[in-house]
Design a protein around this motif. Structure first.
Motif, mmCIF file in Angstrom:
data_model
loop_
_atom_site.group_PDB
_atom_site.id
_atom_site.type_symbol
_atom_site.label_atom_id
_atom_site.label_comp_id
_atom_site.label_asym_id
_atom_site.label_seq_id
_atom_site.Cartn_x
_atom_site.Cartn_y
_atom_site.Cartn_z
ATOM 1 N N TRP A 85 0.941 -1.437 -0.071
ATOM 2 C CA TRP A 85 -0.028 -0.079 0.116
ATOM 3 C C TRP A 85 1.047 1.526 0.128
ATOM 4 C CZ3 TRP A 85 -1.942 2.752 4.376
ATOM 5 C CH2 TRP A 85 -2.903 4.151 4.405
ATOM 6 N N PHE A 86 0.862 1.825 -1.435
ATOM 7 C CA PHE A 86 1.135 3.330 -1.068
ATOM 8 C C PHE A 86 0.300 4.405 -0.982
ATOM 9 C CE2 PHE A 86 2.903 0.371 -4.111
ATOM 10 C CZ PHE A 86 3.653 0.618 -4.263
ATOM 11 N N TRP A 87 1.479 4.967 0.409
ATOM 12 C CA TRP A 87 0.746 6.187 0.651
ATOM 13 C C TRP A 87 1.363 7.424 1.118
ATOM 14 C CZ3 TRP A 87 1.827 6.927 5.998
ATOM 15 C CH2 TRP A 87 2.535 5.662 6.978
ATOM 16 N N ALA A 88 0.724 8.428 1.271
ATOM 17 C CA ALA A 88 1.875 9.493 2.508
ATOM 18 C C ALA A 88 1.030 9.810 3.920
ATOM 19 C CB ALA A 88 1.832 10.899 1.185
ATOM 20 N N ASP A 110 -3.385 -14.860 5.583
ATOM 21 C CA ASP A 110 -2.513 -15.030 4.375
ATOM 22 C C ASP A 110 -1.958 -14.522 3.055
ATOM 23 O OD1 ASP A 110 -5.200 -13.967 4.291
ATOM 24 O OD2 ASP A 110 -6.320 -15.324 2.577
ATOM 25 N N VAL A 111 -1.888 -13.131 3.790
ATOM 26 C CA VAL A 111 -0.945 -12.351 3.217
ATOM 27 C C VAL A 111 -0.219 -11.872 3.847
ATOM 28 C CG1 VAL A 111 -2.536 -11.988 0.622
ATOM 29 C CG2 VAL A 111 -2.607 -10.461 2.688
ATOM 30 N N VAL A 112 1.150 -10.882 2.980
ATOM 31 C CA VAL A 112 1.578 -10.065 3.894
ATOM 32 C C VAL A 112 1.549 -9.170 3.360
ATOM 33 C CG1 VAL A 112 3.866 -9.253 4.424
ATOM 34 C CG2 VAL A 112 3.574 -12.255 3.929
ATOM 35 N N PHE A 113 1.646 -8.252 4.462
ATOM 36 C CA PHE A 113 1.207 -6.745 3.586
ATOM 37 C C PHE A 113 1.911 -5.596 4.641
ATOM 38 C CE2 PHE A 113 -3.288 -7.936 5.477
ATOM 39 C CZ PHE A 113 -4.014 -7.534 4.411
ATOM 40 N N VAL A 114 2.352 -4.653 3.204
ATOM 41 C CA VAL A 114 3.669 -3.986 3.295
ATOM 42 C C VAL A 114 3.088 -2.221 3.165
ATOM 43 C CG1 VAL A 114 5.924 -3.134 3.338
ATOM 44 C CG2 VAL A 114 5.598 -5.361 2.823
ATOM 45 N N GLY A 115 3.471 -1.683 4.131
ATOM 46 C CA GLY A 115 3.113 0.025 3.620
ATOM 47 C C GLY A 115 4.660 0.605 3.491
ATOM 48 N N MET A 116 4.247 2.011 2.370
ATOM 49 C CA MET A 116 4.959 2.147 1.259
ATOM 50 C C MET A 116 4.850 3.628 1.145
ATOM 51 S SD MET A 116 6.306 -0.252 0.342
ATOM 52 C CE MET A 116 7.566 -0.678 -1.391
ATOM 53 N N THR A 117 5.791 3.866 2.600
ATOM 54 C CA THR A 117 5.753 6.023 2.721
ATOM 55 C C THR A 117 6.558 6.404 2.387
ATOM 56 O OG1 THR A 117 4.507 7.465 4.567
ATOM 57 C CG2 THR A 117 6.328 5.996 4.787
ATOM 58 N N GLY A 118 6.159 7.735 1.648
ATOM 59 C CA GLY A 118 6.623 8.297 1.108
ATOM 60 C C GLY A 118 6.589 10.207 1.415
ATOM 61 N N GLN A 119 7.364 11.038 1.269
ATOM 62 C CA GLN A 119 7.046 12.751 0.448
ATOM 63 C C GLN A 119 6.929 13.356 2.021
ATOM 64 O OE1 GLN A 119 3.903 11.783 -2.503
ATOM 65 N NE2 GLN A 119 5.515 11.644 -3.797
ATOM 66 N N PRO A 138 4.965 -3.566 8.767
ATOM 67 C CA PRO A 138 5.762 -2.963 8.039
ATOM 68 C C PRO A 138 5.809 -1.882 7.362
ATOM 69 C CG PRO A 138 6.205 -4.968 7.383
ATOM 70 C CD PRO A 138 4.946 -5.000 7.913
ATOM 71 N N HIS A 139 5.817 -0.899 7.368
ATOM 72 C CA HIS A 139 6.436 0.579 6.960
ATOM 73 C C HIS A 139 7.280 0.836 6.083
ATOM 74 C CE1 HIS A 139 1.596 0.978 7.255
ATOM 75 N NE2 HIS A 139 2.048 0.644 8.527
ATOM 76 N N VAL A 140 7.388 1.033 4.817
ATOM 77 C CA VAL A 140 8.671 1.525 3.973
ATOM 78 C C VAL A 140 8.935 3.265 4.444
ATOM 79 C CG1 VAL A 140 9.801 1.956 2.111
ATOM 80 C CG2 VAL A 140 9.267 -0.683 2.599
ATOM 81 N N VAL A 141 10.203 3.510 4.220
ATOM 82 C CA VAL A 141 9.906 4.825 4.492
ATOM 83 C C VAL A 141 10.984 5.240 3.021
ATOM 84 C CG1 VAL A 141 11.369 6.889 5.059
ATOM 85 C CG2 VAL A 141 10.687 5.254 6.894
ATOM 86 N N ASP A 142 10.218 5.828 1.990
ATOM 87 C CA ASP A 142 10.443 6.186 1.163
ATOM 88 C C ASP A 142 11.082 7.637 0.581
ATOM 89 O OD1 ASP A 142 11.897 6.069 -1.759
ATOM 90 O OD2 ASP A 142 9.813 5.547 -2.738
ATOM 91 N N PRO A 143 11.958 8.029 1.211
ATOM 92 C CA PRO A 143 11.480 9.636 1.533
ATOM 93 C C PRO A 143 11.816 10.520 -0.016
ATOM 94 C CG PRO A 143 13.918 9.315 2.244
ATOM 95 C CD PRO A 143 12.807 8.182 1.969
ATOM 96 N N ASP A 144 12.565 9.942 -1.058
ATOM 97 C CA ASP A 144 12.690 10.726 -2.197
ATOM 98 C C ASP A 144 12.044 9.949 -3.653
ATOM 99 O OD1 ASP A 144 13.992 8.229 -2.548
ATOM 100 O OD2 ASP A 144 16.049 8.520 -2.982
ATOM 101 N N GLY A 145 11.297 8.866 -2.962
ATOM 102 C CA GLY A 145 10.594 8.041 -3.943
ATOM 103 C C GLY A 145 11.114 7.623 -4.414
ATOM 104 N N SER A 146 12.338 6.619 -4.932
ATOM 105 C CA SER A 146 13.101 6.004 -5.742
ATOM 106 C C SER A 146 12.439 4.566 -5.232
ATOM 107 C CB SER A 146 14.496 5.889 -4.676
ATOM 108 O OG SER A 146 14.451 5.060 -3.547
ATOM 109 N N ALA A 158 -2.056 3.880 -3.580
ATOM 110 C CA ALA A 158 -1.992 2.544 -4.641
ATOM 111 C C ALA A 158 -2.021 1.555 -3.778
ATOM 112 C CB ALA A 158 -1.130 2.798 -5.637
ATOM 113 N N PHE A 159 -2.241 0.130 -4.487
ATOM 114 C CA PHE A 159 -2.544 -0.863 -3.902
ATOM 115 C C PHE A 159 -1.801 -1.908 -5.398
ATOM 116 C CE2 PHE A 159 -5.869 0.370 -0.986
ATOM 117 C CZ PHE A 159 -5.745 -0.479 0.305
ATOM 118 N N ILE A 160 -0.227 -1.938 -4.719
ATOM 119 C CA ILE A 160 -0.383 -3.497 -6.168
ATOM 120 C C ILE A 160 -0.101 -4.814 -4.808
ATOM 121 C CG2 ILE A 160 1.828 -4.794 -6.963
ATOM 122 C CD1 ILE A 160 2.704 -1.597 -7.431
ATOM 123 N N PHE A 161 -0.742 -5.513 -5.740
ATOM 124 C CA PHE A 161 -0.982 -6.769 -4.866
ATOM 125 C C PHE A 161 -0.376 -7.706 -6.117
ATOM 126 C CE2 PHE A 161 -5.220 -4.644 -4.919
ATOM 127 C CZ PHE A 161 -5.270 -5.168 -3.609
#
Length: 190
Positions: A85-88, A110-119, A138-146, A158-161
């Motif tokens: 899950w991509f979020w800010a 039955d699935v793993v969830f990972v937050g993808m945060t930035g900005q 868990p939530h990934v820190v993505d300050p530069d959008g890479s 946004a979600f990517i499955f």
């Protein structure tokens, strides 16, 4: 085309893309032109009109910083069904999405969830996770959008499955209901 013209054209395209990204997640809930309102979903309230069958492989061979201060070795998720899950934290649609996701996270083992945060700054990210009771994933820190670019997305919510074979089976943009998230997960694990 001269080099100067190409440079100016590139700068214009980049500026327009930035405006589109910012407008896609505005602070005005009622103005579709600013990322709010009905344009985030289909006429029946779902985000299905913005779904894509991604079909591409995603390389999880990297380590990223986590909101909780640790690191996340993304290769640990290889061979598993994963919902990214991509979020800010300042994003209106992300704040709308968070309660439904928090509910699904509790019920779906039955699935793993990972937050993808930035900005945003880390304290804002941490506050968002705490406020929405999303600390169980868990939530990934993505300050530069890479990291977002590795996944081929520049927008939120946004979600990517990701299927257990490493294929991004579906991408969804906008706010999904609890039922819609569960339906997408059912498709993923089938």
């Amino acid at each position: 085309m001269t080099a100067t013209f190409r440079s100016r054209l590139f700068a214009l395209v980049l500026a327009l893309a930035l405006v589109a990204v910012v407008a896609a997640c505005g602070d005005d809930d009622d103005d579709p032109a600013l990322g709010g309102g009905a344009d985030e979903s289909s006429s029946d309230g779902s985000a299905e009109d913005s779904a894509e069958d991604s079909g591409g492989d995603i390389d999880l061979d990297f380590v990223a910083d986590a909101v909780d201060g640790g690191e996340i070795d993304m290769s640990d998720y290889e061979g598993q069904d994963v919902v990214f899950w991509f979020w800010a934290p300042w994003c209106t649609s992300c704040n709308q999405q968070a309660p439904a996701l928090a509910e699904v996270v509790v019920d779906r083992m039955d699935v793993v969830f990972v937050g993808m945060t930035g900005q945003a700054d880390l304290p804002e990210m941490t506050d968002f996770v705490d406020r929405h009771d999303l600390g169980g994933i868990p939530h990934v820190v993505d300050p530069d959008g890479s990291v977002w670019l590795r996944f081929g997305t520049i927008t939120r919510s946004a979600f990517i499955f990701l299927d257990d074979d490493g294929t991004a089976s579906r991408t969804e943009y906008g706010v999904l209901s609890t039922e819609e998230i569960n339906d997408r997960i059912d498709e993923l694990v089938a």
